[in-house]
Design a protein around this motif. Structure first.
Motif, PDB file in Angstrom:
ATOM      1  N   THR A 233      31.564  37.470  36.914  1.00 24.19           N
ATOM      2  CA  THR A 233      31.148  38.722  37.558  1.00 24.19           C
ATOM      3  C   THR A 233      31.626  39.982  36.239  1.00 24.19           C
ATOM      4  N   GLY A 364      34.794  43.810  40.194  1.00 20.17           N
ATOM      5  CA  GLY A 364      33.698  44.563  40.943  1.00 20.17           C
ATOM      6  C   GLY A 364      34.199  46.353  41.108  1.00 20.17           C
ATOM      7  N   GLY A 368      32.374  48.610  39.319  1.00 24.67           N
ATOM      8  CA  GLY A 368      31.656  49.307  40.238  1.00 24.67           C
ATOM      9  C   GLY A 368      31.821  50.713  40.423  1.00 24.67           C
TER      10      GLY A 368
END
Length: 416
Positions: A233, A364, A368
């Motif tokens: 990720t 994330g 993000g």
């Protein structure tokens, strides 16, 4: 000295199952979103749920291994995993996806500690570190070959191509089942010995009372969360979305990582002989920290240099993995009394469970929200702190457990 025949037989089963896993591992997210049409957020919840299931089931499996032995637990877990991955080919609804994800997570929760405990009891103490290294090398070789084969088979416009992969994956797990089932009856069973100290008779209370084990687990969790857990990720998000590197470079980078492990593991094993385990884990964590520094360069250098940094960083990460993979389980099993070997390996396995949930979540959240620089700081700093932690731990651990004292090669608890 060569490894015992039963250990080599286990490696055959592991190689079969890793070939199957390599076929499907890179494509689960794509399969559920692009082929089955599930929302991205829903698939994220499905994948996150596996960590919750694993966290809940690992302690149970650790206790059962100590009561029944690792072989029956490994067999049952492999069957559960085989059924789960096979039925992924039939997924049509979100509830089905959650149910199968839970089954696969539960199966994996039993496979890791049971396999580690069984292999430990099949191999003399002086050869265990070598056995763990060979196991990791074969695992990566199988994953790499399976991934290459899958890339030639999958077709985003043909659902049956994905279904075929999951059915083949299930068959490879059954191949591992056959290998373990054909081992002599009683293989890996613990033979109780007279207790020579004042410790209680077992249980999780005794495991958690081992301050050295708890320290190893906590430091390992930090290293793995900021290291391994970022490889998919965090790494991919940073390289592609932040640095703007062509996604095709990811395939080259992961290939470089696998190649370094497969080609370098045997060399690393020779380097590791009679060296301090805590110091080698510190070097591995420092290697991961250096790898993330190289990856971070993707965001500041142009064009082909960014791509080169992406590949070089993951290659360097693989070199550090060749040190971590044999030493980490060797240290845990050197600390473990035979009667608690299942629980010790289960607690060690929870390092991966926790990191698989926390690591991607942190990546994330930070990347993000435009905090890529903070993600770099967390990964580089977290692995560096883990390296310092292992160095500090080395000053309080026994020489035999740390792998720097002569060891007696005795195979414990194997009955025919």
């Amino acid at each position: 000295m060569s490894l015992p025949p039963l250990a080599r037989r286990m490696f055959l089963g592991l190689l079969l199952s890793s070939l199957g896993s390599g076929l499907t591992l890179p494509f689960l997210f794509v399969y559920l979103t692009q082929v089955r049409g599930f929302a991205t957020s829903t698939v994220g919840l499905v994948m996150a749920s596996t960590g919750v299931v694993a966290f809940a089931t690992v302690p149970f499996f650790g206790s059962v291994i100590d009561r029944m032995g690792p072989r029956p637990v490994l067999l049952a877990s492999l069957v559960l995993e085989a059924v789960g991955v096979t039925l992924v080919a039939e997924v049509r609804t979100v509830p089905q996806a959650f149910m199968l994800a839970a089954a696969i997570a539960a199966g994996g929760s039993g496979i890791w500690p049971a396999g580690a405990a069984l292999l430990t009891r099949l191999v003399p103490e002086g050869l265990r570190q070598t056995a763990y290294g060979v196991q990791f090398m074969l695992l990566n070789a199988g994953l790499g070959i399976g991934g290459l084969v899958a890339a030639l088979i999958v077709d985003l416009h043909d659902a049956s191509s994905f279904e075929r992969l999951y059915r083949i994956d299930g068959v490879t797990y059954l191949g591992y089942v056959v290998v373990v089932a054909l081992m002599p009856r009683g293989t890996g069973t613990y033979v109780p010995e007279p207790q020579t100290d004042d410790r209680p008779g077992g249980g999780w209370a005794e495991v958690l009372h081992d301050k050295t084990l708890v320290a190893v687990t906590a430091i390992s969790a930090l290293a793995v969360t900021c290291g391994y857990a970022q490889m998919e990720t965090g790494y991919a998000a940073y390289v592609v979305t932040v640095a703007g590197v062509d996604p095709k470079v990811l395939g080259v980078a992961y290939g470089a990582n696998t190649a370094v492990i497969v080609l370098g593991q045997l060399v690393a094993l020779r380097f590791l002989e009679a060296r301090s385990r805590t110091r080698m884990l510190a070097i591995a964590a420092a290697g991961w920290s250096s790898a993330w520094v190289v990856v971070a360069l993707c965001g500041v250098v142009p064009g082909i240099w960014a791509a080169a940094a992406a590949v070089a960083g993951l290659g360097l990460f693989g070199a550090a993995e060749t040190l971590w993979s044999p030493v980490a389980p060797a240290l845990v099993n050197a600390l473990a009394p035979e009667r608690l070997r299942g629980r010790y390996n289960a607690l060690s396995g929870m390092t991966w469970t926790v990191s698989s949930v926390v690591g991607p979540s942190v990546a994330g959240l930070l990347i993000g929200n435009g905090l890529a620089a903070l993600w770099v700081l967390v990964t580089v700093g977290g692995t560096a702190c883990a390296a310092l932690g292992f160095l500090a731990l080395g000053r309080r651990i026994g020489h035999r457990q740390d792998g720097v004292a002569p060891q007696v090669s005795v195979v414990g608890g194997v009955q025919d």
